[in-house]
Design an enzyme around this catalytic site. Structure first.
Site, PDB file in Angstrom:
ATOM      1  N   HIS A   1       0.867  -1.173   0.000  1.00 13.98           N
ATOM      2  CA  HIS A   1       0.000   0.000   0.000  1.00 13.98           C
ATOM      3  C   HIS A   1       0.903   1.222   0.000  1.00 13.98           C
ATOM      4  O   HIS A   1       1.686   1.427   0.914  1.00 13.98           O
ATOM      5  CB  HIS A   1      -0.918   0.023   1.223  1.00 13.98           C
ATOM      6  CG  HIS A   1      -1.910   1.151   1.196  1.00 13.98           C
ATOM      7  ND1 HIS A   1      -3.170   1.016   0.660  1.00 13.98           N
ATOM      8  CD2 HIS A   1      -1.800   2.443   1.612  1.00 13.98           C
ATOM      9  CE1 HIS A   1      -3.810   2.172   0.754  1.00 13.98           C
ATOM     10  NE2 HIS A   1      -3.001   3.056   1.324  1.00 13.98           N
ATOM     11  N   CYS A   2       0.787   2.032  -1.044  1.00 17.75           N
ATOM     12  CA  CYS A   2       1.706   3.154  -1.236  1.00 17.75           C
ATOM     13  C   CYS A   2       1.069   4.463  -0.778  1.00 17.75           C
ATOM     14  O   CYS A   2       0.075   4.915  -1.361  1.00 17.75           O
ATOM     15  CB  CYS A   2       2.099   3.262  -2.709  1.00 17.75           C
ATOM     16  SG  CYS A   2       3.305   4.570  -3.038  1.00 17.75           S
TER      17      CYS A   2
END
Length: 314
Positions: free
Chosen positions: A104-105
């Site tokens: 998850h960026c």
């Protein structure tokens, strides 16, 4: 004119890939992986342990699943109420299961997974080229700044700041882009680097690797004209992936094309479950399997599985 044209090309490709990375919704497992109402009731009624695993084994009997939990159990998400496809993980930020989740960026405020991993790679590539182009065209003025070759105005401080910002971003982006290029060449995700996928018989960190060429095509597709454009062209549906498995799962006996995987005349053993049509052609080129067959032979003697117990992953 040449510099302006090159600048705007890099800029447009950078913005386009960044936009696609942010606004492409992560793909979730299809309906066939969700438990039916009766299976959910059975799972809730049964005490935790082998009886629940029996329910999950029945539900996953016809699904193309090869990976297991550390204890050898069927991977199940008790928040989404589904049997997890291979390489699928539950994102605690998005609060849902993401197909082929990489990470998850926070920089794009989105999960990077099967649906937008190509866009994320292109975003890194074009942002790196963008920063390198700016640093290269600004270098001569940066040198003049230190040699007092620029007019004594406030604009010269902007030149210095621009060069430092572009150079520093280039260093950080080059390391991150190089790391993800390595992941693509090995057909791994960031999560799989920290926790190698566990198959029924053993842990195999290269279990999904088919060789450099096919690993690259799995992310970018078969048509090279789309490779450099932020257009979705990845192969498959994100729920099933070709593997270089040697050990066969006795509960999953069928192979692509109807060949018997236990035949002594076979040089390579193909995945037990039928793959999606868009994935099966990756298995037709025999030489690519030779790259992994030698390593896989070392683990041909499968490890005995511990008692199958319920285990949830995030």
């Amino acid at each position: 004119v040449v510099c302006l044209v090159a600048y705007h090309i890099f800029f447009m490709l950078f913005v386009w890939s960044y936009w696609k990375t942010i606004f492409t919704l992560p793909m979730n497992p299809s309906k066939e992986f969700h438990l039916s109402y009766s299976d959910k009731e059975s799972l809730e009624r049964e005490p935790r342990g082998e009886s629940q695993q029996e329910v999950l084994r029945r539900a996953a009997k016809d699904l193309p699943i090869y990976t297991r939990t550390m204890s050898g159990a069927i991977r199940y998400c008790d928040r989404c109420h589904l049997v997890k496809p291979d390489r699928c993980h539950h994102c605690s930020v998005c609060d849902k299961c993401i197909l082929k989740m990489d990470h998850h960026c926070p920089w794009v405020n989105n999960c990077v997974g099967f649906s937008n991993y190509k866009f994320f790679l292109l975003f890194l590539a074009y942002s790196l080229l963008y920063c390198l182009f700016i640093a290269a065209t600004d270098l001569q003025y940066f040198i003049k700044f230190w040699t007092n070759g620029l007019p004594d105005t406030q604009a010269k401080f902007h030149i210095m700041f621009l060069f430092f910002a572009a150079a520093m971003f280039s260093v950080s982006l080059s390391s991150l882009f190089g790391y993800h290029c390595w992941l693509v060449s090995k057909n791994k995700s960031t999560l799989e680097v920290f926790r190698a996928p566990i198959f029924r018989h053993r842990t195999d960190k290269n279990g999904f690797s088919l060789g450099f060429s096919k690993n690259l095509r799995q992310v970018f597709g078969d048509e090279k004209k789309y490779w450099l454009l932020p257009v979705f062209s990845s192969l498959g549906d994100g729920c099933s992936f070709p593997t270089c498995l040697v050990n066969q799962d006795p509960e999953q006996a069928s192979t692509p094309g109807g060949h018997n995987s236990t035949s002594k005349n076979e040089n390579h053993l193909f995945p037990a479950k039928p793959l999606r049509d868009s994935q099966s052609h990756l298995l037709t080129d025999t030489p690519s399997w030779s790259e992994t067959s030698a390593k896989a032979e070392k683990g041909k003697v499968g490890m005995s599985n511990p008692a199958l117990t319920m285990e949830n992953e995030t």
